[in-house]
Enzyme design. Structure first.
Site, PDB file in Angstrom:
ATOM      1  N   GLY A 193       0.865  -1.179   0.000  1.00 42.26           N
ATOM      2  CA  GLY A 193       0.000   0.000   0.000  1.00 42.26           C
ATOM      3  C   GLY A 193       0.897   1.222   0.000  1.00 42.26           C
ATOM      4  O   GLY A 193       1.846   1.298  -0.782  1.00 42.26           O
ATOM      5  N   CYS A 247       5.974  -5.463   0.246  1.00 44.27           N
ATOM      6  CA  CYS A 247       6.142  -4.117  -0.306  1.00 44.27           C
ATOM      7  C   CYS A 247       6.068  -3.065   0.807  1.00 44.27           C
ATOM      8  O   CYS A 247       6.973  -2.991   1.633  1.00 44.27           O
ATOM      9  CB  CYS A 247       5.139  -3.888  -1.426  1.00 44.27           C
ATOM     10  SG  CYS A 247       5.724  -2.646  -2.586  1.00 44.27           S
ATOM     11  N   ARG A 254       5.876   0.431  -7.787  1.00 43.41           N
ATOM     12  CA  ARG A 254       6.593   1.511  -7.076  1.00 43.41           C
ATOM     13  C   ARG A 254       7.290   0.909  -5.842  1.00 43.41           C
ATOM     14  O   ARG A 254       7.121   1.358  -4.711  1.00 43.41           O
ATOM     15  CB  ARG A 254       5.643   2.642  -6.687  1.00 43.41           C
ATOM     16  CG  ARG A 254       6.351   3.988  -6.562  1.00 43.41           C
ATOM     17  CD  ARG A 254       5.378   5.145  -6.720  1.00 43.41           C
ATOM     18  NE  ARG A 254       4.360   5.181  -5.694  1.00 43.41           N
ATOM     19  CZ  ARG A 254       4.501   5.760  -4.511  1.00 43.41           C
ATOM     20  NH1 ARG A 254       5.623   6.377  -4.197  1.00 43.41           N
ATOM     21  NH2 ARG A 254       3.519   5.750  -3.655  1.00 43.41           N
ATOM     22  N   HIS A 274       4.579  -8.184  -4.902  1.00 45.39           N
ATOM     23  CA  HIS A 274       3.195  -8.475  -4.495  1.00 45.39           C
ATOM     24  C   HIS A 274       2.729  -9.860  -4.931  1.00 45.39           C
ATOM     25  O   HIS A 274       1.990  -9.981  -5.916  1.00 45.39           O
ATOM     26  CB  HIS A 274       2.254  -7.444  -5.134  1.00 45.39           C
ATOM     27  CG  HIS A 274       2.340  -6.080  -4.553  1.00 45.39           C
ATOM     28  ND1 HIS A 274       1.549  -5.652  -3.520  1.00 45.39           N
ATOM     29  CD2 HIS A 274       3.139  -5.033  -4.883  1.00 45.39           C
ATOM     30  CE1 HIS A 274       1.842  -4.402  -3.221  1.00 45.39           C
ATOM     31  NE2 HIS A 274       2.810  -4.000  -4.039  1.00 45.39           N
ATOM     32  N   GLU A 277       0.380 -11.516  -3.744  1.00 49.58           N
ATOM     33  CA  GLU A 277      -1.082 -11.583  -3.620  1.00 49.58           C
ATOM     34  C   GLU A 277      -1.781 -11.067  -4.878  1.00 49.58           C
ATOM     35  O   GLU A 277      -3.000 -11.230  -5.006  1.00 49.58           O
ATOM     36  CB  GLU A 277      -1.540 -10.794  -2.375  1.00 49.58           C
ATOM     37  CG  GLU A 277      -1.466  -9.283  -2.484  1.00 49.58           C
ATOM     38  CD  GLU A 277      -0.046  -8.722  -2.384  1.00 49.58           C
ATOM     39  OE1 GLU A 277       0.916  -9.519  -2.290  1.00 49.58           O
ATOM     40  OE2 GLU A 277       0.100  -7.492  -2.425  1.00 49.58           O
TER      41      GLU A 277
HETATM   42  N1  GLN Z   1       6.034   3.022  -2.726  1.00 49.47           N
HETATM   43  C1  GLN Z   1       5.205   2.571  -1.643  1.00 49.47           C
HETATM   44  C2  GLN Z   1       5.715   3.103  -0.316  1.00 49.47           C
HETATM   45  O1  GLN Z   1       6.788   3.607  -0.222  1.00 49.47           O
HETATM   46  C3  GLN Z   1       5.126   1.082  -1.576  1.00 49.47           C
HETATM   47  C4  GLN Z   1       4.381   0.580  -2.777  1.00 49.47           C
HETATM   48  C5  GLN Z   1       3.669  -0.714  -2.605  1.00 49.47           C
HETATM   49  O2  GLN Z   1       3.392  -1.182  -1.479  1.00 49.47           O
HETATM   50  N2  GLN Z   1       3.344  -1.293  -3.716  1.00 49.47           N
HETATM   51  O3  GLN Z   1       4.993   2.968   0.620  1.00 49.47           O
END
Ligand code: GLN
Length: 209
Positions: A66, A98, A155, A191, A193
Protein backbone atom coordinates in the site's frame (compact mmCIF):
# COMPACT_ATOMS: atom_id res chain seq x y z
CA UNK A 1 -14.32 -26.42 3.74
CA UNK A 2 -12.36 -23.54 5.24
CA UNK A 3 -13.94 -21.40 7.90
CA UNK A 4 -13.03 -17.77 7.38
CA UNK A 5 -13.88 -14.65 9.22
CA UNK A 6 -13.29 -11.15 7.96
CA UNK A 7 -15.45 -9.66 10.67
CA UNK A 8 -13.38 -7.55 13.04
CA UNK A 9 -16.48 -5.90 14.48
CA UNK A 10 -16.29 -8.85 16.86
CA UNK A 11 -13.09 -7.94 18.68
CA UNK A 12 -11.16 -10.76 20.26
CA UNK A 13 -13.26 -13.18 18.26
CA UNK A 14 -12.38 -16.74 19.12
CA UNK A 15 -11.97 -18.08 15.63
CA UNK A 16 -9.64 -20.98 16.29
CA UNK A 17 -11.29 -24.05 14.81
CA UNK A 18 -9.90 -27.47 15.59
CA UNK A 19 -6.43 -25.99 16.03
CA UNK A 20 -6.36 -24.56 12.51
CA UNK A 21 -3.93 -21.62 12.45
CA UNK A 22 -5.45 -18.18 12.12
CA UNK A 23 -3.63 -15.70 9.88
CA UNK A 24 -4.40 -12.01 10.28
CA UNK A 25 -3.91 -9.36 7.63
CA UNK A 26 -3.36 -5.80 8.84
CA UNK A 27 -6.28 -3.96 7.26
CA UNK A 28 -5.50 -0.28 7.80
CA UNK A 29 -4.74 0.53 4.15
CA UNK A 30 -3.49 -1.21 1.03
CA UNK A 31 -4.27 -4.52 -0.62
CA UNK A 32 -5.25 -6.56 2.41
CA UNK A 33 -8.29 -8.01 0.59
CA UNK A 34 -6.08 -9.67 -2.00
CA UNK A 35 -4.10 -11.43 0.75
CA UNK A 36 -7.34 -12.58 2.39
CA UNK A 37 -8.45 -13.90 -0.99
CA UNK A 38 -5.23 -15.91 -1.37
CA UNK A 39 -5.63 -17.32 2.14
CA UNK A 40 -9.22 -18.26 1.32
CA UNK A 41 -8.04 -20.06 -1.80
CA UNK A 42 -5.60 -22.00 0.38
CA UNK A 43 -8.34 -22.86 2.87
CA UNK A 44 -6.65 -20.91 5.66
CA UNK A 45 -8.68 -19.24 8.41
CA UNK A 46 -8.05 -15.52 8.03
CA UNK A 47 -9.05 -12.27 9.63
CA UNK A 48 -8.77 -8.58 8.73
CA UNK A 49 -7.08 -6.79 11.63
CA UNK A 50 -8.19 -3.25 12.43
CA UNK A 51 -7.65 -3.15 16.17
CA UNK A 52 -4.54 -4.03 18.21
CA UNK A 53 -6.62 -6.24 20.52
CA UNK A 54 -7.34 -8.60 17.62
CA UNK A 55 -3.63 -9.50 17.30
CA UNK A 56 -3.72 -11.83 20.29
CA UNK A 57 -5.89 -14.39 18.48
CA UNK A 58 -3.45 -14.80 15.62
CA UNK A 59 -0.84 -17.40 14.77
CA UNK A 60 0.70 -15.27 12.02
CA UNK A 61 0.33 -11.82 10.50
CA UNK A 62 0.64 -10.32 7.03
CA UNK A 63 1.33 -6.61 6.58
CA UNK A 64 0.20 -5.78 3.04
CA UNK A 65 1.45 -3.45 0.36
CA UNK A 66 0.00 0.00 0.00
CA UNK A 67 1.47 3.32 1.01
CA UNK A 68 3.94 2.96 3.85
CA UNK A 69 3.62 6.57 5.04
CA UNK A 70 -0.17 6.14 5.34
CA UNK A 71 0.09 2.76 7.05
CA UNK A 72 2.73 4.15 9.47
CA UNK A 73 0.45 7.08 10.30
CA UNK A 74 -2.53 4.77 10.96
CA UNK A 75 -0.34 2.38 12.98
CA UNK A 76 0.47 5.27 15.31
CA UNK A 77 -3.06 6.65 15.32
CA UNK A 78 -4.66 3.31 16.27
CA UNK A 79 -2.06 2.39 18.88
CA UNK A 80 -0.59 -0.48 16.86
CA UNK A 81 3.11 0.35 17.14
CA UNK A 82 4.03 -1.40 20.40
CA UNK A 83 1.56 -4.31 19.88
CA UNK A 84 3.08 -4.93 16.44
CA UNK A 85 6.62 -4.77 17.86
CA UNK A 86 5.56 -7.24 20.56
CA UNK A 87 3.98 -9.50 17.95
CA UNK A 88 7.22 -9.57 15.94
CA UNK A 89 9.20 -10.30 19.12
CA UNK A 90 6.80 -13.11 20.09
CA UNK A 91 8.25 -15.38 17.39
CA UNK A 92 5.00 -15.71 15.46
CA UNK A 93 5.54 -15.36 11.71
CA UNK A 94 5.10 -11.89 10.20
CA UNK A 95 5.28 -11.24 6.46
CA UNK A 96 5.61 -7.73 5.06
CA UNK A 97 4.90 -7.32 1.35
CA UNK A 98 6.14 -4.12 -0.31
CA UNK A 99 4.93 -1.29 1.99
CA UNK A 100 4.65 -4.00 4.67
CA UNK A 101 8.36 -4.79 4.20
CA UNK A 102 9.09 -1.07 4.62
CA UNK A 103 7.18 -1.13 7.92
CA UNK A 104 9.21 -4.14 9.13
CA UNK A 105 12.63 -2.69 8.27
CA UNK A 106 14.98 -1.42 10.95
CA UNK A 107 16.31 1.28 8.64
CA UNK A 108 14.31 3.10 5.94
CA UNK A 109 15.06 6.23 3.96
CA UNK A 110 12.35 8.88 3.81
CA UNK A 111 9.75 7.42 6.13
CA UNK A 112 8.49 10.37 8.11
CA UNK A 113 7.28 8.28 11.09
CA UNK A 114 8.71 5.29 12.88
CA UNK A 115 7.84 1.91 11.48
CA UNK A 116 7.88 -1.36 13.42
CA UNK A 117 11.67 -1.61 12.92
CA UNK A 118 11.82 -5.30 13.82
CA UNK A 119 13.86 -6.74 10.94
CA UNK A 120 17.55 -6.00 10.46
CA UNK A 121 17.33 -4.82 6.88
CA UNK A 122 17.90 -1.47 5.24
CA UNK A 123 15.25 -0.45 2.72
CA UNK A 124 15.19 2.21 0.07
CA UNK A 125 11.68 3.35 -0.82
CA UNK A 126 10.67 3.72 -4.48
CA UNK A 127 13.99 2.17 -5.50
CA UNK A 128 12.84 1.38 -9.04
CA UNK A 129 11.36 4.78 -9.82
CA UNK A 130 7.83 6.07 -10.04
CA UNK A 131 4.50 4.26 -10.51
CA UNK A 132 5.01 4.20 -14.30
CA UNK A 133 8.22 2.23 -13.84
CA UNK A 134 6.31 -0.61 -12.16
CA UNK A 135 7.07 -3.98 -13.76
CA UNK A 136 6.79 -7.74 -13.53
CA UNK A 137 9.79 -10.05 -13.54
CA UNK A 138 10.45 -13.77 -13.16
CA UNK A 139 12.51 -14.17 -9.97
CA UNK A 140 14.24 -17.25 -8.56
CA UNK A 141 13.51 -17.49 -4.83
CA UNK A 142 15.30 -19.73 -2.33
CA UNK A 143 12.79 -22.10 -0.77
CA UNK A 144 10.43 -21.91 -3.78
CA UNK A 145 10.63 -24.90 -6.09
CA UNK A 146 9.19 -25.54 -9.56
CA UNK A 147 10.60 -22.48 -11.28
CA UNK A 148 10.84 -18.75 -10.98
CA UNK A 149 8.16 -16.63 -9.33
CA UNK A 150 6.14 -13.99 -11.27
CA UNK A 151 7.04 -11.01 -9.10
CA UNK A 152 4.95 -7.84 -9.48
CA UNK A 153 6.85 -4.68 -8.50
CA UNK A 154 4.63 -1.62 -7.96
CA UNK A 155 6.59 1.51 -7.08
CA UNK A 156 8.58 -0.99 -5.10
CA UNK A 157 11.24 -0.50 -2.48
CA UNK A 158 14.47 -2.53 -2.48
CA UNK A 159 16.42 -4.08 0.34
CA UNK A 160 19.86 -2.55 0.01
CA UNK A 161 21.64 -3.97 3.04
CA UNK A 162 21.04 -6.75 5.55
CA UNK A 163 22.47 -7.87 8.87
CA UNK A 164 24.52 -11.08 8.82
CA UNK A 165 21.65 -12.95 10.49
CA UNK A 166 19.28 -12.20 7.59
CA UNK A 167 18.85 -14.85 4.92
CA UNK A 168 18.68 -13.37 1.42
CA UNK A 169 16.05 -15.30 -0.57
CA UNK A 170 16.01 -13.43 -3.87
CA UNK A 171 18.15 -10.87 -5.69
CA UNK A 172 17.65 -9.14 -9.05
CA UNK A 173 20.47 -9.13 -11.63
CA UNK A 174 21.37 -5.56 -10.59
CA UNK A 175 22.04 -6.76 -7.02
CA UNK A 176 18.87 -5.38 -5.40
CA UNK A 177 17.59 -7.77 -2.73
CA UNK A 178 13.86 -8.39 -3.15
CA UNK A 179 13.08 -11.14 -0.62
CA UNK A 180 14.65 -11.93 2.74
CA UNK A 181 13.93 -13.76 5.98
CA UNK A 182 15.17 -13.27 9.53
CA UNK A 183 13.93 -15.74 12.12
CA UNK A 184 10.09 -15.38 12.05
CA UNK A 185 10.13 -12.32 9.78
CA UNK A 186 9.70 -12.49 6.01
CA UNK A 187 9.98 -9.50 3.68
CA UNK A 188 9.21 -9.33 -0.04
CA UNK A 189 9.27 -6.04 -1.92
CA UNK A 190 6.85 -7.32 -4.57
CA UNK A 191 3.19 -8.48 -4.49
CA UNK A 192 2.55 -12.26 -4.56
CA UNK A 193 -1.08 -11.58 -3.62
CA UNK A 194 -1.65 -9.97 -7.03
CA UNK A 195 -0.75 -13.16 -8.89
CA UNK A 196 -2.38 -16.58 -9.08
CA UNK A 197 0.80 -18.17 -7.68
CA UNK A 198 0.31 -19.36 -4.11
CA UNK A 199 3.85 -20.63 -3.51
CA UNK A 200 5.05 -17.66 -1.41
CA UNK A 201 1.90 -17.75 0.72
CA UNK A 202 2.58 -21.46 1.24
CA UNK A 203 6.20 -20.70 2.19
CA UNK A 204 4.93 -18.20 4.78
CA UNK A 205 2.36 -20.68 6.11
CA UNK A 206 5.13 -23.26 6.53
CA UNK A 207 6.77 -20.87 9.04
CA UNK A 208 3.84 -21.38 11.46
CA UNK A 209 4.75 -23.93 14.15
N1 GLN B 1 6.03 3.02 -2.73
C1 GLN B 1 5.20 2.57 -1.64
C2 GLN B 1 5.72 3.10 -0.32
O1 GLN B 1 6.79 3.61 -0.22
C3 GLN B 1 5.13 1.08 -1.58
C4 GLN B 1 4.38 0.58 -2.78
C5 GLN B 1 3.67 -0.71 -2.60
O2 GLN B 1 3.39 -1.18 -1.48
N2 GLN B 1 3.34 -1.29 -3.72
O3 GLN B 1 4.99 2.97 0.62
Amino acid sequence: MAITSNDTSITGLNIKHENAPVVGVLALQGDFREHIEMLNILGVVSCEIRLPSALCDLDALIIPGGESTTIARLVLQYGFLEPLRDFCASGRPVWGTCAGAILLARDVDELDRPGIQAMDIQIQRNAFGRQLQSFQSQVAIDGISDGEFPAVFIRAPAIIDVDASVEILATLPDGKIVAARQRNLLATVFHPELTTDVRLHNLFLSMID
